[in-house]
Design a protein around this motif. Structure first.
Motif, PDB file in Angstrom:
ATOM      1  N   GLU A   1       0.871  -1.278  -0.034  1.00 11.66           N
ATOM      2  CA  GLU A   1      -0.002  -0.017  -0.180  1.00 11.66           C
ATOM      3  C   GLU A   1       0.938   1.274   0.067  1.00 11.66           C
ATOM      4  O   GLU A   1       0.549   2.242  -0.552  1.00 11.66           O
ATOM      5  CB  GLU A   1      -0.751   0.088   1.291  1.00 11.66           C
ATOM      6  CG  GLU A   1      -1.891   1.095   1.203  1.00 11.66           C
ATOM      7  CD  GLU A   1      -2.846   1.004   0.301  1.00 11.66           C
ATOM      8  OE1 GLU A   1      -3.643   2.156  -0.095  1.00 11.66           O
ATOM      9  OE2 GLU A   1      -3.340  -0.027  -0.059  1.00 11.66           O
ATOM     10  N   GLU A   2       1.818   1.218   0.685  1.00 17.93           N
ATOM     11  CA  GLU A   2       2.742   2.524   1.087  1.00 17.93           C
ATOM     12  C   GLU A   2       3.608   2.685  -0.544  1.00 17.93           C
ATOM     13  O   GLU A   2       3.822   3.719  -0.726  1.00 17.93           O
ATOM     14  CB  GLU A   2       3.892   2.342   2.248  1.00 17.93           C
ATOM     15  CG  GLU A   2       3.106   2.420   3.401  1.00 17.93           C
ATOM     16  CD  GLU A   2       2.323   1.233   4.001  1.00 17.93           C
ATOM     17  OE1 GLU A   2       1.618   1.324   4.987  1.00 17.93           O
ATOM     18  OE2 GLU A   2       2.488   0.136   3.220  1.00 17.93           O
TER      19      GLU A   2
ATOM     20  N   GLN B   1       2.743   1.583  -3.318  1.00 18.67           N
ATOM     21  CA  GLN B   1       1.945   1.966  -4.439  1.00 18.67           C
ATOM     22  C   GLN B   1       1.452   3.714  -4.232  1.00 18.67           C
ATOM     23  O   GLN B   1       1.283   4.184  -5.231  1.00 18.67           O
ATOM     24  CB  GLN B   1       0.541   1.191  -4.500  1.00 18.67           C
ATOM     25  CG  GLN B   1       0.883  -0.261  -5.047  1.00 18.67           C
ATOM     26  CD  GLN B   1      -0.544  -1.153  -5.273  1.00 18.67           C
ATOM     27  OE1 GLN B   1      -0.764  -1.410  -6.100  1.00 18.67           O
ATOM     28  NE2 GLN B   1      -0.830  -1.279  -4.025  1.00 18.67           N
ATOM     29  N   ASN B   2       1.292   3.924  -3.221  1.00 21.91           N
ATOM     30  CA  ASN B   2       0.981   5.336  -2.781  1.00 21.91           C
ATOM     31  C   ASN B   2       2.120   6.286  -3.301  1.00 21.91           C
ATOM     32  O   ASN B   2       1.892   7.600  -3.718  1.00 21.91           O
ATOM     33  CB  ASN B   2       0.723   5.477  -1.230  1.00 21.91           C
ATOM     34  CG  ASN B   2      -0.601   4.989  -1.017  1.00 21.91           C
ATOM     35  OD1 ASN B   2      -1.482   4.821  -1.705  1.00 21.91           O
ATOM     36  ND2 ASN B   2      -0.972   4.803   0.250  1.00 21.91           N
TER      37      ASN B   2
ATOM     38  N   ARG C   1      -3.544   7.483  -7.847  1.00 22.89           N
ATOM     39  CA  ARG C   1      -4.404   7.258  -6.710  1.00 22.89           C
ATOM     40  C   ARG C   1      -4.804   8.333  -5.903  1.00 22.89           C
ATOM     41  O   ARG C   1      -5.734   8.089  -5.041  1.00 22.89           O
ATOM     42  CB  ARG C   1      -3.550   6.134  -6.004  1.00 22.89           C
ATOM     43  CG  ARG C   1      -3.353   4.719  -6.386  1.00 22.89           C
ATOM     44  CD  ARG C   1      -2.281   4.152  -5.861  1.00 22.89           C
ATOM     45  NE  ARG C   1      -2.569   3.796  -4.655  1.00 22.89           N
ATOM     46  CZ  ARG C   1      -3.065   2.532  -4.040  1.00 22.89           C
ATOM     47  NH1 ARG C   1      -3.314   1.663  -5.159  1.00 22.89           N
ATOM     48  NH2 ARG C   1      -3.452   2.101  -3.167  1.00 22.89           N
ATOM     49  N   PHE C   2      -4.523   9.455  -6.142  1.00 26.63           N
ATOM     50  CA  PHE C   2      -4.906  10.713  -5.384  1.00 26.63           C
ATOM     51  C   PHE C   2      -5.384  11.716  -6.304  1.00 26.63           C
ATOM     52  O   PHE C   2      -5.161  11.796  -7.451  1.00 26.63           O
ATOM     53  CB  PHE C   2      -3.567  11.233  -4.918  1.00 26.63           C
ATOM     54  CG  PHE C   2      -3.027  10.064  -3.720  1.00 26.63           C
ATOM     55  CD1 PHE C   2      -3.505  10.071  -2.481  1.00 26.63           C
ATOM     56  CD2 PHE C   2      -2.070   9.316  -4.115  1.00 26.63           C
ATOM     57  CE1 PHE C   2      -2.869   9.055  -1.616  1.00 26.63           C
ATOM     58  CE2 PHE C   2      -1.572   8.191  -3.319  1.00 26.63           C
ATOM     59  CZ  PHE C   2      -2.149   8.316  -2.146  1.00 26.63           C
TER      60      PHE C   2
ATOM     61  N   ARG D   1      -8.462  11.143  -2.170  1.00 31.82           N
ATOM     62  CA  ARG D   1      -8.146   9.615  -2.654  1.00 31.82           C
ATOM     63  C   ARG D   1      -9.096   9.803  -3.874  1.00 31.82           C
ATOM     64  O   ARG D   1     -10.219  10.101  -4.055  1.00 31.82           O
ATOM     65  CB  ARG D   1      -8.463   8.683  -1.742  1.00 31.82           C
ATOM     66  CG  ARG D   1      -7.793   8.190  -0.758  1.00 31.82           C
ATOM     67  CD  ARG D   1      -6.557   7.464  -1.217  1.00 31.82           C
ATOM     68  NE  ARG D   1      -5.698   7.099  -0.239  1.00 31.82           N
ATOM     69  CZ  ARG D   1      -4.760   5.943  -0.262  1.00 31.82           C
ATOM     70  NH1 ARG D   1      -4.551   5.486  -1.562  1.00 31.82           N
ATOM     71  NH2 ARG D   1      -3.921   5.596   0.862  1.00 31.82           N
TER      72      ARG D   1
END
Length: 324
Positions: free
Chosen positions: A8-9, A11-12, A18-19, A56
């Motif tokens: 998750e981290e 990919q962020n 994603r944002f 998000r």
């Protein structure tokens, strides 16, 4: 497993789509996002729409097993523009997960291989602690520290003996939670022990009452349930709307006040014709104080497995324990 802990981290940090910028405009209802995404992948089956926190992107998931496909369309939840159409079957972390689940073998071979290896790991951890256990005070002192001034063979032994001991207390939780997915008998046995002798109620699909299909429907039942849920839960960090995929299926709404974990997810099911909530008996229904300890442990299984139950420090614990 080490790599997937931080998926998750990672990919962020690497996937800007994603944002979105925080906006005060109202969210676009799920059926409209569904229609926008459908134009990107005509003919594909939509599974769900997920809204996250204000910065998000919304995501629309397309999933099917035969033929096999898995896509996510990322959209701006207030403007509706498409940010990314992603083939998840070609995703790096999908590849990593297949290795973790199946060793990149056919599932019928890989799954039992990984499960048996995990069971062996549990035996190795327990017998390793027994072998490690010091016989006296003098022996105890060297069990907790590495003698860096010794020859390399001794250092190698100490690295295994000392670091292995510390890692084993984390690894045992990782391994046991892995066995819940590995063996049905283990999953049911663990629930039986934690519940004080009760049988596990398996998850099962929830059905709508098709005899009520002639009742006057709302303009959009899914949007109505979604809006009602949003108004009733102003503090949620994420909401997932699952569309009914046939005439018997129910509308599913999942809200979560902590987007970093899954165990607090509140799952509710609604008849797509009457819009009445359908109660369920398994652990993956409403999240409330009436859930038994065994059901809470069952819900925590994934979050314990990857360390997320203790936040970012827990993920580091899981990472280094697995690495050791």
């Amino acid at each position: 497993g080490c790599i997937y802990v931080f998926q998750e981290e990672i990919q962020n940090l690497t996937q800007s789509y994603r944002f979105v910028e925080k906006q005060s405009a109202p969210l676009i209802p799920p059926t409209q996002l569904r229609d926008i995404a459908q134009k990107q992948l005509p003919g594909k089956t939509i599974h769900s729409v997920v809204y996250g926190e204000k910065e998000r992107a919304a995501s629309v998931t397309f999933y099917n097993s035969d033929p096999d496909y898995y896509y996510i369309v990322y959209l701006n939840p207030t403007a509706g523009n498409v940010l990314k159409v992603k083939d998840m079957n070609a995703d790096f972390f999908r590849f990593i997960l297949d290795g973790h689940f199946y060793l990149w073998l056919p599932p019928s071979i890989g799954q039992p291989t990984v499960a048996i290896a995990t069971l062996i790991l549990v035996v190795m951890i327990i017998t390793g602690i027994v072998l490690w256990w010091p016989k006296n005070t003098a022996a105890a002192k060297q069990r907790f520290s590495i003698k860096w001034s010794a020859r390399w063979r001794r250092k190698n032994y100490d690295l295994h003996n000392v670091m292995g001991f510390y890692a084993s207390w984390v690894l045992i939780f990782i391994a046991v939670t892995g066995l819940v997915w590995g063996f049905e008998w283990f999953s049911k046995s663990l629930y039986w022990v934690t519940s004080g002798g009760k049988s596990l109620v398996e998850w099962s699909p929830v059905s709508s009452d098709t005899t009520k299909s002639d009742i006057q429907k709302y303009l959009s039942p899914v949007d109505y349930i979604w809006e009602k849920t949003m108004l009733a839960n102003p503090s949620i960090e994420s909401i997932e709307v699952d569309f009914p995929d046939n005439k018997q299926a129910a509308i599913s709404i999942t809200t979560n006040t902590d987007a970093g974990t899954y165990w607090k997810a509140d799952n509710r099911f609604y008849d797509q014709y009457t819009l009445k909530e359908i109660p369920v008996k398994h652990a993956y229904g409403r999240f409330n104080s009436q859930l038994s300890a065994a059901d809470k442990i069952r819900r925590m299984n994934y979050d314990i497995h990857v360390g997320a139950i203790w936040g970012l420090p827990g993920k580091f614990l899981a990472f280094f324990a697995s690495l050791i």
